[in-house]
Scaffold this active site. Sequence first.
Site, PDB file in Angstrom:
ATOM      1  N   SER A  60     -42.580  21.360  21.234  1.00 36.13           N
ATOM      2  CA  SER A  60     -42.380  21.378  19.781  1.00 36.13           C
ATOM      3  C   SER A  60     -41.864  20.077  19.185  1.00 36.13           C
ATOM      4  O   SER A  60     -41.732  19.967  17.960  1.00 36.13           O
ATOM      5  CB  SER A  60     -41.430  22.520  19.389  1.00 36.13           C
ATOM      6  OG  SER A  60     -42.102  23.754  19.433  1.00 36.13           O
ATOM      7  N   LYS A  63     -43.728  18.608  16.354  1.00 37.13           N
ATOM      8  CA  LYS A  63     -43.486  18.906  14.940  1.00 37.13           C
ATOM      9  C   LYS A  63     -42.858  17.738  14.176  1.00 37.13           C
ATOM     10  O   LYS A  63     -42.804  17.770  12.942  1.00 37.13           O
ATOM     11  CB  LYS A  63     -42.611  20.157  14.810  1.00 37.13           C
ATOM     12  CG  LYS A  63     -43.284  21.431  15.326  1.00 37.13           C
ATOM     13  CD  LYS A  63     -42.386  22.648  15.136  1.00 37.13           C
ATOM     14  CE  LYS A  63     -43.080  23.946  15.527  1.00 37.13           C
ATOM     15  NZ  LYS A  63     -43.118  24.168  16.981  1.00 37.13           N
ATOM     16  N   SER A 120     -37.952  25.930  14.569  1.00 35.13           N
ATOM     17  CA  SER A 120     -39.179  25.507  15.246  1.00 35.13           C
ATOM     18  C   SER A 120     -40.301  26.538  15.109  1.00 35.13           C
ATOM     19  O   SER A 120     -41.066  26.778  16.041  1.00 35.13           O
ATOM     20  CB  SER A 120     -38.900  25.243  16.735  1.00 35.13           C
ATOM     21  OG  SER A 120     -39.911  24.440  17.297  1.00 35.13           O
TER      22      SER A 120
END
Length: 381
Positions: A60, A63, A120
């Site tokens: 993640s 991101k 997240s």
Amino acid sequence: MKKSIACCLLPAFAAALLSCPTFAAAAPPEVEAPSALLMEAAGGTVLYEKNAHEPLNPASVTKVMTLLLTMEAIESGNLSLDSVLSCSEHAASMGGSQIYLEPGEQMTLHELLKSIAVASANDACVMVGEHIAGSESGFVERMNARAAELGMTDTHFVNCTGLDAPGHVTSAYDIALMSRELMKHDLIYDYTTIWMDNVRNGEFGLTNTNKLVRFYDGATGLKTGFTASAGYCISATARRDDMDLIAVIMKAQTSPKRNADASNLLNFGFANFAVLRQDPALTHPEVSVRLGVEDSVATELAGGDCVVIDKSAVSRVETSFSVVEEVEAPVEKGQTLGRYTVTLDGEVLYERPVVAAASVERLTVGRIYADLLSRLFMHHD
């Protein structure tokens, strides 16, 4: 002919190059993870690296790029924090970390940003990407294009969430590059520094996956990641004494080990280095212009104004300008007129061009004649 103007950098100003042999050899930080990097954000100086260009699954931490493109969409006026977005079937189908959006559910960009940066949320991430580019695949194209613009040569994105996918890779160095770019948007800190919050009018609680936000002094973000194949990853940012650092850890074995590695990197940076910024009271020299519509032109430094130095050497840093006394018109904006030099104990650490801050046109024969007549009439009066 050139003129020189000497000046000193005040201890709380200008930032760095580490390749200079005058830097003290600090004991390297303890880092267990197989890939890591520490970067000073203002100038992009790498302070520590370990397999920093190895392409790995970032989970993640992906991101960071999603958030960067969102910040840029806000800045361009294409989105606002009050924008209301609708969730598609595709966005709602995301697994992993999520806020369990339903198809057709509406949410403001403000709440979606909280959900992405703090929790997240993959569904929120895809929802934003689809809104910006029309589809997740279209958004991923923009992610890869932006990565290329930033010089992220170790990177290829397949999705905007970081969920495991063949060929979805980046490196610790590339993560630092996109993190550095995201950090230029002050708005992001309104989200990445949140420890606990909620969405849906308090009905759904959020707790930051980045524990350093609560437990590390000066932490400002930025993004964690975990999948079974990627291991525990983080882009950890912090600010102390006017210096921003980015610590990237990839493929750590556990969350505590990831956080310990990131903390060790940040501690190493803050303990051993200082960012000095140019004294804002420092006056850049003006240069006389011959045969120009203006008698002189102001100068400025090309590029940024900072240099990273060993913390123990701050008081021994000196700078100087060396510029031409006169230049003949026309003068182009950005034209090099001299050099700006930063030295430590007489050894050059850093040099940058001093350039014209504006263009100056050359006097024409007609203009010279008109000025002469004007002066004659003024003298006559």
